[in-house]
Design a protein around this motif. Structure first.
Motif, PDB file in Angstrom:
ATOM      1  N   TYR A   1      43.244  47.990  37.563  1.00  0.00           N
ATOM      2  CA  TYR A   1      44.282  46.962  37.512  1.00  0.00           C
ATOM      3  C   TYR A   1      43.625  45.634  37.123  1.00  0.00           C
ATOM      4  CZ  TYR A   1      47.109  50.384  40.031  1.00  0.00           C
ATOM      5  OH  TYR A   1      47.780  51.518  40.402  1.00  0.00           O
ATOM      6  N   PRO A   2      43.707  45.254  35.855  1.00  0.00           N
ATOM      7  CA  PRO A   2      43.035  44.034  35.368  1.00  0.00           C
ATOM      8  C   PRO A   2      43.441  42.762  36.100  1.00  0.00           C
ATOM      9  CG  PRO A   2      43.772  45.387  33.534  1.00  0.00           C
ATOM     10  CD  PRO A   2      44.370  45.996  34.762  1.00  0.00           C
ATOM     11  N   ASN A   3      44.646  42.744  36.689  1.00  0.00           N
ATOM     12  CA  ASN A   3      45.107  41.533  37.367  1.00  0.00           C
ATOM     13  C   ASN A   3      44.608  41.424  38.807  1.00  0.00           C
ATOM     14  OD1 ASN A   3      46.570  40.744  35.097  1.00  0.00           O
ATOM     15  ND2 ASN A   3      48.405  41.839  35.746  1.00  0.00           N
ATOM     16  N   LEU A   4      43.941  42.466  39.292  1.00  0.00           N
ATOM     17  CA  LEU A   4      43.429  42.442  40.664  1.00  0.00           C
ATOM     18  C   LEU A   4      41.940  42.110  40.664  1.00  0.00           C
ATOM     19  CD1 LEU A   4      45.113  45.609  42.264  1.00  0.00           C
ATOM     20  CD2 LEU A   4      45.934  43.245  42.233  1.00  0.00           C
ATOM     21  N   THR A   5      41.522  41.393  41.689  1.00  0.00           N
ATOM     22  CA  THR A   5      40.107  41.056  41.829  1.00  0.00           C
ATOM     23  C   THR A   5      39.587  41.556  43.162  1.00  0.00           C
ATOM     24  OG1 THR A   5      40.658  38.877  42.762  1.00  0.00           O
ATOM     25  CG2 THR A   5      40.278  39.003  40.388  1.00  0.00           C
ATOM     26  N   TYR A   6      38.303  41.902  43.186  1.00  0.00           N
ATOM     27  CA  TYR A   6      37.646  42.387  44.399  1.00  0.00           C
ATOM     28  C   TYR A   6      36.578  41.389  44.826  1.00  0.00           C
ATOM     29  CZ  TYR A   6      34.322  44.965  47.269  1.00  0.00           C
ATOM     30  OH  TYR A   6      33.463  45.342  48.266  1.00  0.00           O
ATOM     31  N   LYS A   7      36.597  41.041  46.109  1.00  0.00           N
ATOM     32  CA  LYS A   7      35.591  40.141  46.666  1.00  0.00           C
ATOM     33  C   LYS A   7      35.193  40.631  48.054  1.00  0.00           C
ATOM     34  CE  LYS A   7      35.668  37.133  43.272  1.00  0.00           C
ATOM     35  NZ  LYS A   7      34.499  36.869  42.397  1.00  0.00           N
ATOM     36  N   THR A   8      33.988  40.253  48.479  1.00  0.00           N
ATOM     37  CA  THR A   8      33.533  40.601  49.820  1.00  0.00           C
ATOM     38  C   THR A   8      33.861  39.465  50.773  1.00  0.00           C
ATOM     39  OG1 THR A   8      31.351  39.683  49.369  1.00  0.00           O
ATOM     40  CG2 THR A   8      31.667  42.025  48.926  1.00  0.00           C
TER      41      THR A   8
END
Length: 263
Positions: A43-50
């Motif tokens: 999903y290009p519109n989603l971002t993952y962060k810690t």
């Protein structure tokens, strides 16, 4: 002999420190590279962060989890990690994180830590604001403790039980709502079949309240790499992919049905 023992002790401490340092570095690379690119590829519109990147989201996640009130239980420890956020292709706000919910009690020198839930928690927007709630829970996992609910004043009551005419769905789930007519309109036959079929792959619960759809998945800790073995754990990645696809599908179905309902 004492000198040899001292040398061995110092060597062990140094080795442990070095191993922990490289372990932290390995985990950071795994999350920043493998998990982040995996989510972006789906999903290009989603971002993952810690956690380190989005500490403030932990506060928002806790408030949202309290609002969903899955268990009707109080808790005093709430740990978060691994945030996924953004908008779906249908421009629906989405947030998900890995959480660990605990109730810690102390009696004298003794401390008891009860894990109430550990797994993935997510919430998405509804197109309309409900004046009621709908809770879909498994009969054996995370079921209501009505004695606790009465004490804490939780929103879910035993007399709010909604019965459906889907045999397989009824074997797996309990449904609670104050508005039984609306609930049955949203839980169409094909949606109940979809929920029952997906539950065979991954245990979950859903709460629809106000303008949010809350999900929790009984996965245990996610996105933690195996120190020994293959770093790209296909099982974890497939679980994440399946959960994202499932939540997107359910939210789209419910939003479409809500557009046709006057609240």
């Amino acid at each position: 002999m004492p000198i040899l023992c001292f040398i061995l002790f110092i060597s062990s401490v140094v080795l442990l420190f070095v191993n922990q340092k490289y372990k932290r570095k390995y985990i950071k690379v795994y999350k920043d590279e493998i998990i982040s690119n995996f989510i972006k590829g789906l999903y290009p519109n989603l971002t993952y962060k810690t956690t380190e990147a989005y500490e403030t989201l932990g506060i928002e996640a806790r408030k949202s989890y309290e609002k969903a009130n899955f268990d009707g239980r109080t808790f005093n420890r709430f740990f978060t990690d691994d945030y996924i956020q953004g908008n779906t292709e249908n421009d629906v706000k989405f947030q998900m994180c890995d959480i660990n919910v605990q109730q810690v009690t102390r009696s004298g020198k003794h401390t008891n830590v009860e894990t109430l839930f550990q797994g993935m928690f997510a919430y998405m927007d509804c197109k309309k604001t409900l004046n009621t709630y709908i809770r879909i829970t498994n009969k054996n996992v995370g079921n209501l403790d009505e004695s606790i609910m009465n004490v804490t004043g939780g929103i879910f009551k035993g007399n709010d039980r909604v019965e459906t005419d889907h045999a397989e769905f009824e074997e797996i789930f309990n449904v609670y709502s104050e508005d039984k007519i609306l609930t049955l309109r949203l839980l169409t036959i094909d949606t109940m079949e979809y929920l029952a079929e997906f539950y065979k792959k991954l245990k979950f619960e859903i709460v629809i309240k106000e303008n949010h759809i809350f999900f929790r998945f009984f996965t245990g800790p996610m996105f933690e790499p195996k120190i020994f073995g293959k770093s790209m754990d296909k099982e974890y990645l497939f679980t994440c992919y399946s959960a994202l696809k499932f939540m997107n599908e359910i939210t789209n179905r419910l939003n479409k049905l809500l557009e046709e309902v006057e609240l």
